[in-house]
Design an enzyme around this catalytic site. Sequence first.
Site, short mmCIF file in Angstrom:
data_model
loop_
_atom_site.label_atom_id
_atom_site.label_comp_id
_atom_site.label_asym_id
_atom_site.label_seq_id
_atom_site.Cartn_x
_atom_site.Cartn_y
_atom_site.Cartn_z
N HIS A 107 0.79 -1.25 0.07
CA HIS A 107 -0.08 0.02 0.11
C HIS A 107 0.89 1.21 0.05
O HIS A 107 2.13 0.98 0.19
CB HIS A 107 -1.07 -0.12 1.06
CG HIS A 107 -0.39 0.11 2.62
ND1 HIS A 107 0.40 -0.83 2.98
CD2 HIS A 107 -0.40 0.89 3.49
CE1 HIS A 107 0.76 -0.50 4.32
NE2 HIS A 107 0.23 0.48 4.63
N HIS A 148 -7.46 -1.00 5.75
CA HIS A 148 -6.28 0.03 6.34
C HIS A 148 -6.16 1.29 5.37
O HIS A 148 -6.08 2.38 5.85
CB HIS A 148 -5.08 -0.74 6.49
CG HIS A 148 -3.65 -0.08 6.97
ND1 HIS A 148 -3.56 0.61 8.23
CD2 HIS A 148 -2.57 0.24 6.17
CE1 HIS A 148 -2.43 1.19 8.12
NE2 HIS A 148 -2.10 1.12 7.26
N ASP A 155 5.87 4.76 5.06
CA ASP A 155 6.87 3.82 5.67
C ASP A 155 7.08 2.38 4.83
O ASP A 155 7.70 1.64 5.35
CB ASP A 155 6.46 3.52 7.29
CG ASP A 155 5.26 2.93 7.41
OD1 ASP A 155 4.30 3.48 6.66
OD2 ASP A 155 4.79 2.13 8.16
N HIS A 156 6.26 2.44 3.92
CA HIS A 156 6.36 1.15 2.91
C HIS A 156 6.76 1.55 1.44
O HIS A 156 7.36 0.60 0.98
CB HIS A 156 4.80 0.46 2.94
CG HIS A 156 4.36 0.01 3.89
ND1 HIS A 156 4.03 -1.23 4.33
CD2 HIS A 156 3.69 0.85 5.13
CE1 HIS A 156 3.60 -1.44 5.56
NE2 HIS A 156 3.53 -0.06 6.31
N HIS A 160 5.10 -4.75 10.64
CA HIS A 160 5.68 -4.11 11.82
C HIS A 160 5.97 -5.22 12.96
O HIS A 160 5.16 -6.29 13.01
CB HIS A 160 4.48 -3.34 12.19
CG HIS A 160 4.48 -2.01 11.35
ND1 HIS A 160 5.12 -0.80 11.74
CD2 HIS A 160 3.72 -1.55 10.43
CE1 HIS A 160 5.04 -0.02 10.74
NE2 HIS A 160 4.10 -0.07 10.04
N ASP A 165 0.09 -3.98 6.52
CA ASP A 165 -0.43 -3.30 7.63
C ASP A 165 -1.83 -3.77 8.01
O ASP A 165 -2.96 -3.02 8.29
CB ASP A 165 -0.51 -1.81 7.42
CG ASP A 165 1.07 -1.35 7.73
OD1 ASP A 165 1.83 -2.16 8.24
OD2 ASP A 165 0.95 -0.04 7.63
N HIS A 224 1.30 3.66 1.90
CA HIS A 224 2.15 4.69 3.27
C HIS A 224 3.49 4.85 3.00
O HIS A 224 4.28 3.96 2.42
CB HIS A 224 1.45 3.94 4.38
CG HIS A 224 0.05 4.10 4.81
ND1 HIS A 224 -0.59 3.38 5.73
CD2 HIS A 224 -0.69 5.33 4.39
CE1 HIS A 224 -1.63 4.22 5.79
NE2 HIS A 224 -1.85 5.02 5.05
ZN LIG Z 1 0.23 1.58 6.41
#
Ligand SMILES: [Zn+2]
Length: 248
Positions: free
Chosen positions: A51, A105, A55-56, A160, A122, A53
């Site tokens: 996805h 999410h 941090d990905h 995570h 996530d 975001h």
């Molecule tokens: Zn995420």
Amino acid sequence: MLTLIPAFTDNYIYLVDTQRGLWIVDPGDAAPVLSYLEDKQLQPSAILCTHHHGDHVGGVATLQARYGIPVYGHGTRIPCLTHALTEGSVAIDGIRLEVLEIPGHTLDHIAFYWEDLLFCGDTLFAAGCGRIFEGNPAMMFASLQKLASLPKETRVCCAHEYTQSNLRFAAAVEPHNPAVTERQQKVDGLRRAGQPSLPSHLGEELASNPFLRCQQESVIAAACEHGATDRSPTAVFAALRQWKDHFP
Ligand SMILES: [Zn+2]
């Protein structure tokens, strides 16, 4: 072969050596990936994003520029995307893998499923699940059910290291579930030894992850004490997710 590269405070970036190619899954940061690849003198072949975001995908542009490799994901918000995917199978390096659309999410969230490995970003976490930012509880619940229907031996590669805190919540939901207590001991031991708690197995998620246990009497009872409007799995799930959002 699977390698976990820690990033930021609690993310993992996965490297998957398929023998026909080396895939990078969810590179939120390019630096630790570059240093690993250069140290081992490895050449990656594809970037897979669950996805959009940061941090990905934060490292996608740097890695794509450095290696000139394709970027796979769903929707329009993945940087440098070269292959837009939808539900179904896709061939990467001549290897077929399954793409599962799992919104909740985010709306562009997908999972990659290959052999016994599930990269679920996530959405499904070890002993927990992601927050619902763009979807609604019914959507997220359906996505989790889709993942829960995969074979029990499936290894859950989530993004995570939240397992210990997720298990504290699982223990609050089901204080008398021995699978939760045993898993807490196992995960505490791994973390004390500096080891990742991931990947987990889907079988242990089904036994100890409250978000996959919304039809168990103990979970229904706990959810009803925490705002569930009825005993339906979706209402139970919605109450658990809201409870967890405010859990210490
Ligand atoms: Zn995420």
